[in-house]
Design a protein around this motif. Structure first.
Motif, PDB file in Angstrom:
ATOM      1  N   PRO A 250       8.440 -49.778  -5.573  1.00  0.00           N
ATOM      2  CA  PRO A 250       8.591 -49.858  -4.118  1.00  0.00           C
ATOM      3  C   PRO A 250       8.696 -48.461  -3.498  1.00  0.00           C
ATOM      4  N   GLU A 254      10.848 -49.043   1.582  1.00  0.00           N
ATOM      5  CA  GLU A 254      11.150 -50.419   1.210  1.00  0.00           C
ATOM      6  C   GLU A 254      12.481 -50.513   0.473  1.00  0.00           C
ATOM      7  N   ARG A 257      15.137 -50.378   3.071  1.00  0.00           N
ATOM      8  CA  ARG A 257      15.173 -51.605   3.870  1.00  0.00           C
ATOM      9  C   ARG A 257      15.665 -52.802   3.057  1.00  0.00           C
TER      10      ARG A 257
END
Length: 276
Positions: A250, A254, A257
């Motif tokens: 990732p 990401e 988040r």
């Protein structure tokens, strides 16, 4: 890793999403031009959520309740997707019993069938519990955890996630700022209850058999046990050409988040024309 999945599978005619969950990847694929997504899940609640989310796509989304080790689907398909492990929806529902952080019944089943974690914890011999916790949780002090569970259940059944988390924390202690001491034990029990590794090993050859020539297999794994099975299978399957020399990870954005994605590894392969 929606962007990476979409890049690999966009514009395919039919994609089989073997772990559809709440439908996040399926939605992205349909928006990206995939003609039809067949979404499998053993969890009826997940299928209801996915069906509601994807209702606007009409017949382009087909929900199917099944284990991914035995997909009741006739091929060929142009893509197969796995997003392994427990979903956020399952973790965040206390009544499902997956989380050591939320009080709830000690269940951990991804579907309504089969023995629950409560049955396993209260009935398995101490040696078997230690093996499960060591093998599936990679917990170095598994025997200490198993012994604590057996002592606790001798005083009465262990029924809730809260009870089990407290027993494990008492056996191992907790480090300030470190991960919860019950994390590995809960992972191990969940994997055992749902036969996750056995299901994956059974499913991968069937997925390849369903692929059309040029079809792609995409797998997202979240811990080393799953990823090891996937890596060995892709490298050893003569019908496939591996597309990811190293697993994709990732992005920093990401991971910020969605902290649960930080351990994700995506591997992909394509079926060779001569393997048809």
């Amino acid at each position: 890793m929606v962007a990476e999945v979409t890049e690999l599978l966009a514009d395919r005619r039919v994609v089989l999403d073997l772990t559809v969950g709440a439908g996040g990847h399926a939605e992205a694929l349909l928006q990206a031009g995939v003609g039809r997504v067949i979404g499998l899940d053993r969890d009826p609640e997940a299928l209801r959520a996915a069906s509601e989310r994807l209702a606007r796509f009409g017949a382009r989304f087909v929900p199917v309740r099944a284990r991914f080790s035995r997909p009741p689907v006739a091929g060929p398909v142009d893509g197969v997707l796995y997003d392994l492990g427990v979903s956020s929806m399952q973790l965040e529902r206390p009544e499902r019993g997956f989380s050591y952080r939320l009080p709830g019944p000690l269940d951990m089943r991804m579907g309504p069938e089969g023995p629950s974690a409560m049955e396993l914890v209260n009935e398995a011999p101490e040696d078997e519990l230690a093996r499960i916790i060591a093998q599936y949780g990679e917990e170095p002090r598994a025997r200490r955890v198993a012994a604590a569970i057996v002592r606790a259940r001798s005083r009465g059944p262990i029924r809730t996630t809260e009870e089990l988390a407290r027993i494990v924390a008492g056996a191992l202690g907790a480090r300030r700022g470190g991960p919860h001491p019950a994390r590995r034990t809960f992972q191990a029990l969940r994997i055992a209850v749902n036969r996750e590794l056995e299901e994956l090993a059974e499913s991968l050859p069937r997925a390849v058999a369903l692929l059309a020539p040029g079809g792609r297999l995409v797998v997202i794994a979240y811990h080393s046990l799953e990823d090891r099975i996937v890596k060995r299978f892709l490298l050893g399957e003569p019908a496939l050409r591996v597309l990811t020399r190293k697993p994709r990870r990732p992005s920093t954005e990401e991971r910020t988040r969605n902290p649960r994605a930080r351990s994700a590894k995506l591997r992909a392969a394509e079926k060779l024309a001569e393997a048809a």
